[in-house]
Design a protein around this motif. Structure first.
Motif, PDB file in Angstrom:
ATOM      1  N   LEU A  22      16.630  -0.166  17.341  1.00 26.18           N
ATOM      2  CA  LEU A  22      17.954  -0.541  16.822  1.00 26.18           C
ATOM      3  C   LEU A  22      19.030  -0.236  17.853  1.00 26.18           C
ATOM      4  O   LEU A  22      19.889  -1.071  18.136  1.00 26.18           O
ATOM      5  N   ALA A  23      18.988   0.974  18.397  1.00 25.22           N
ATOM      6  CA  ALA A  23      19.983   1.359  19.401  1.00 25.22           C
ATOM      7  C   ALA A  23      19.911   0.426  20.607  1.00 25.22           C
ATOM      8  O   ALA A  23      20.944   0.050  21.166  1.00 25.22           O
ATOM      9  N   GLY A  24      18.703   0.025  20.970  1.00 27.13           N
ATOM     10  CA  GLY A  24      18.530  -0.891  22.094  1.00 27.13           C
ATOM     11  C   GLY A  24      19.141  -2.263  21.855  1.00 27.13           C
ATOM     12  O   GLY A  24      19.496  -2.972  22.797  1.00 27.13           O
ATOM     13  N   ARG A  25      19.269  -2.651  20.602  1.00 26.53           N
ATOM     14  CA  ARG A  25      19.919  -3.917  20.225  1.00 26.53           C
ATOM     15  C   ARG A  25      21.434  -3.755  20.128  1.00 26.53           C
ATOM     16  O   ARG A  25      22.145  -4.698  19.785  1.00 26.53           O
ATOM     17  N   GLY A  26      21.923  -2.535  20.346  1.00 23.23           N
ATOM     18  CA  GLY A  26      23.362  -2.284  20.245  1.00 23.23           C
ATOM     19  C   GLY A  26      23.818  -1.972  18.827  1.00 23.23           C
ATOM     20  O   GLY A  26      25.015  -1.959  18.544  1.00 23.23           O
ATOM     21  N   ILE A  27      22.870  -1.699  17.934  1.00 30.16           N
ATOM     22  CA  ILE A  27      23.217  -1.375  16.544  1.00 30.16           C
ATOM     23  C   ILE A  27      23.689   0.074  16.465  1.00 30.16           C
ATOM     24  O   ILE A  27      23.006   0.983  16.902  1.00 30.16           O
ATOM     25  N   ARG A  28      24.884   0.259  15.895  1.00 28.88           N
ATOM     26  CA  ARG A  28      25.448   1.599  15.697  1.00 28.88           C
ATOM     27  C   ARG A  28      25.563   1.966  14.223  1.00 28.88           C
ATOM     28  O   ARG A  28      25.747   3.119  13.878  1.00 28.88           O
ATOM     29  N   LEU A  29      25.461   0.945  13.356  1.00 25.93           N
ATOM     30  CA  LEU A  29      25.611   1.160  11.920  1.00 25.93           C
ATOM     31  C   LEU A  29      24.487   0.432  11.195  1.00 25.93           C
ATOM     32  O   LEU A  29      24.332  -0.782  11.346  1.00 25.93           O
ATOM     33  N   LEU A  30      23.699   1.180  10.422  1.00 29.62           N
ATOM     34  CA  LEU A  30      22.630   0.582   9.623  1.00 29.62           C
ATOM     35  C   LEU A  30      22.973   0.763   8.151  1.00 29.62           C
ATOM     36  O   LEU A  30      22.914   1.864   7.613  1.00 29.62           O
ATOM     37  N   LEU A  31      23.361  -0.338   7.532  1.00 27.46           N
ATOM     38  CA  LEU A  31      23.589  -0.346   6.102  1.00 27.46           C
ATOM     39  C   LEU A  31      22.219  -0.385   5.433  1.00 27.46           C
ATOM     40  O   LEU A  31      21.324  -1.092   5.902  1.00 27.46           O
ATOM     41  N   ALA A  32      22.055   0.356   4.364  1.00 30.25           N
ATOM     42  CA  ALA A  32      20.749   0.399   3.703  1.00 30.25           C
ATOM     43  C   ALA A  32      20.907   0.320   2.199  1.00 30.25           C
ATOM     44  O   ALA A  32      21.684   1.069   1.599  1.00 30.25           O
ATOM     45  N   ASP A  33      20.165  -0.601   1.613  1.00 27.00           N
ATOM     46  CA  ASP A  33      20.048  -0.646   0.168  1.00 27.00           C
ATOM     47  C   ASP A  33      19.378   0.654  -0.273  1.00 27.00           C
ATOM     48  O   ASP A  33      18.595   1.242   0.481  1.00 27.00           O
ATOM     49  N   LEU A  34      19.664   1.086  -1.480  1.00 27.20           N
ATOM     50  CA  LEU A  34      19.103   2.349  -1.973  1.00 27.20           C
ATOM     51  C   LEU A  34      17.801   2.142  -2.741  1.00 27.20           C
ATOM     52  O   LEU A  34      16.726   2.526  -2.283  1.00 27.20           O
ATOM     53  N   ASP A  35      17.889   1.524  -3.903  1.00 29.14           N
ATOM     54  CA  ASP A  35      16.746   1.429  -4.802  1.00 29.14           C
ATOM     55  C   ASP A  35      15.689   0.455  -4.299  1.00 29.14           C
ATOM     56  O   ASP A  35      15.969  -0.710  -4.043  1.00 29.14           O
ATOM     57  N   ASN A  36      14.490   0.964  -4.171  1.00 37.34           N
ATOM     58  CA  ASN A  36      13.303   0.231  -3.731  1.00 37.34           C
ATOM     59  C   ASN A  36      13.306  -0.077  -2.236  1.00 37.34           C
ATOM     60  O   ASN A  36      12.415  -0.753  -1.747  1.00 37.34           O
ATOM     61  N   THR A  37      14.323   0.408  -1.522  1.00 36.50           N
ATOM     62  CA  THR A  37      14.354   0.300  -0.063  1.00 36.50           C
ATOM     63  C   THR A  37      14.195   1.689   0.553  1.00 36.50           C
ATOM     64  O   THR A  37      13.271   1.926   1.315  1.00 36.50           O
ATOM     65  N   LEU A  38      15.105   2.606   0.200  1.00 33.53           N
ATOM     66  CA  LEU A  38      15.018   3.971   0.716  1.00 33.53           C
ATOM     67  C   LEU A  38      14.093   4.835  -0.136  1.00 33.53           C
ATOM     68  O   LEU A  38      13.330   5.639   0.401  1.00 33.53           O
ATOM     69  N   VAL A  39      14.200   4.687  -1.426  1.00 36.68           N
ATOM     70  CA  VAL A  39      13.346   5.416  -2.381  1.00 36.68           C
ATOM     71  C   VAL A  39      13.100   4.518  -3.590  1.00 36.68           C
ATOM     72  O   VAL A  39      13.851   3.561  -3.820  1.00 36.68           O
ATOM     73  N   PRO A  40      12.084   4.825  -4.402  1.00 35.33           N
ATOM     74  CA  PRO A  40      11.877   4.047  -5.631  1.00 35.33           C
ATOM     75  C   PRO A  40      13.061   4.208  -6.586  1.00 35.33           C
ATOM     76  O   PRO A  40      13.800   5.192  -6.525  1.00 35.33           O
ATOM     77  N   TYR A  41      13.206   3.234  -7.487  1.00 41.27           N
ATOM     78  CA  TYR A  41      14.226   3.339  -8.532  1.00 41.27           C
ATOM     79  C   TYR A  41      14.113   4.694  -9.222  1.00 41.27           C
ATOM     80  O   TYR A  41      13.014   5.163  -9.504  1.00 41.27           O
ATOM     81  N   GLY A  42      15.256   5.308  -9.468  1.00 37.53           N
ATOM     82  CA  GLY A  42      15.287   6.531 -10.244  1.00 37.53           C
ATOM     83  C   GLY A  42      15.095   7.819  -9.465  1.00 37.53           C
ATOM     84  O   GLY A  42      15.347   8.894 -10.000  1.00 37.53           O
ATOM     85  N   GLY A 131      27.491 -11.831   8.753  1.00 36.25           N
ATOM     86  CA  GLY A 131      27.239 -12.061  10.177  1.00 36.25           C
ATOM     87  C   GLY A 131      26.557 -10.910  10.885  1.00 36.25           C
ATOM     88  O   GLY A 131      26.748 -10.718  12.086  1.00 36.25           O
ATOM     89  N   ILE A 132      25.734 -10.137  10.149  1.00 38.77           N
ATOM     90  CA  ILE A 132      25.065  -8.987  10.761  1.00 38.77           C
ATOM     91  C   ILE A 132      23.558  -9.208  10.845  1.00 38.77           C
ATOM     92  O   ILE A 132      23.010 -10.113  10.224  1.00 38.77           O
ATOM     93  N   TYR A 133      22.886  -8.359  11.595  1.00 37.03           N
ATOM     94  CA  TYR A 133      21.438  -8.412  11.785  1.00 37.03           C
ATOM     95  C   TYR A 133      20.766  -7.947  10.500  1.00 37.03           C
ATOM     96  O   TYR A 133      21.163  -6.935   9.909  1.00 37.03           O
ATOM     97  N   THR A 134      19.743  -8.679  10.061  1.00 35.18           N
ATOM     98  CA  THR A 134      19.118  -8.398   8.770  1.00 35.18           C
ATOM     99  C   THR A 134      17.658  -7.987   8.919  1.00 35.18           C
ATOM    100  O   THR A 134      16.900  -8.605   9.651  1.00 35.18           O
ATOM    101  N   LEU A 135      17.294  -6.936   8.167  1.00 30.48           N
ATOM    102  CA  LEU A 135      15.942  -6.381   8.191  1.00 30.48           C
ATOM    103  C   LEU A 135      15.407  -6.350   6.758  1.00 30.48           C
ATOM    104  O   LEU A 135      15.996  -5.696   5.892  1.00 30.48           O
ATOM    105  N   LEU A 136      14.319  -7.039   6.529  1.00 29.73           N
ATOM    106  CA  LEU A 136      13.717  -7.118   5.200  1.00 29.73           C
ATOM    107  C   LEU A 136      12.488  -6.227   5.128  1.00 29.73           C
ATOM    108  O   LEU A 136      11.623  -6.294   6.006  1.00 29.73           O
TER     109      LEU A 136
END
Length: 169
Positions: A22-42, A131-136
């Motif tokens: 990510l840093a190599g792509r020049g990314i300084r800010l990573l927005l992250a969904d919470l539920d089911n992306t970072l941790v399971p719901y709940g 207009g940002i880089y997207t990671l699924l």
């Protein structure tokens, strides 16, 4: 002009995202969904693995920022505070307003920002609208809500296309 719903990159989980890449792509800010992306719901607070990954991002100059559609303000707030990162709850994804607010708050431009999420029609479409880089990533767990099965079934063709054409991070 139509906005693509295909992510720029697809992987199994957040742990497939290399902070150095990510840093190599020049990314300084990573927005992250919470539920089911970072941790399971709940799950109310970050796991040790999420804490370690967030620390690795920070070591590479990438700020993690929780961007959640959760309608209960205490949920993303508790999680983000426990992780020591900024957040916006009830974000209204895929509308781009919260994406722009997060970038403004952190002093970043779209070409320095990415989003990681498990849903095409909120996280990825919202990122594309901004207009940002997207990671699924794959959802952590579908159990518990029949509506999730339907939503992911509708997304399946777009996931398959994304995986076929995904770029390296």
């Amino acid at each position: 002009m139509a906005v693509s719903v295909l992510a720029h990159w697809a992987g199994g989980s957040i742990f497939d995202i290399e902070p150095a890449a990510l840093a190599g792509r020049g990314i300084r800010l990573l927005l992250a969904d919470l539920d089911n992306t970072l941790v399971p719901y709940g799950v109310p607070e970050p796991t040790d693995a999420v804490r370690d990954w967030s620390a690795a991002l920070a070591e590479h100059g990438v700020t993690l920022f929780v961007l959640s559609n959760n309608r209960h303000p205490a949920r993303p707030e508790r999680f983000a505070r426990a992780l020591g990162v900024p957040f916006i709850g009830h974000a209204g994804k895929p509308k781009p307003g919260s994406f722009f607010r997060a970038m403004e708050q952190m002093g970043c431009k779209p070409d320095e920002t990415a989003i990681v999420g498990d849903q095409i029609f909120t996280d990825i479409l919202g990122g594309r609208n901004a207009g940002i880089y997207t990671l699924l990533v794959e959802p952590i767990r579908l159990a518990g809500n029949p509506g999730r099965y339907l939503r992911y079934a509708v997304e399946w063709p777009f996931r398959a296309l994304t995986k076929r054409r995904t770029q390296t991070l």
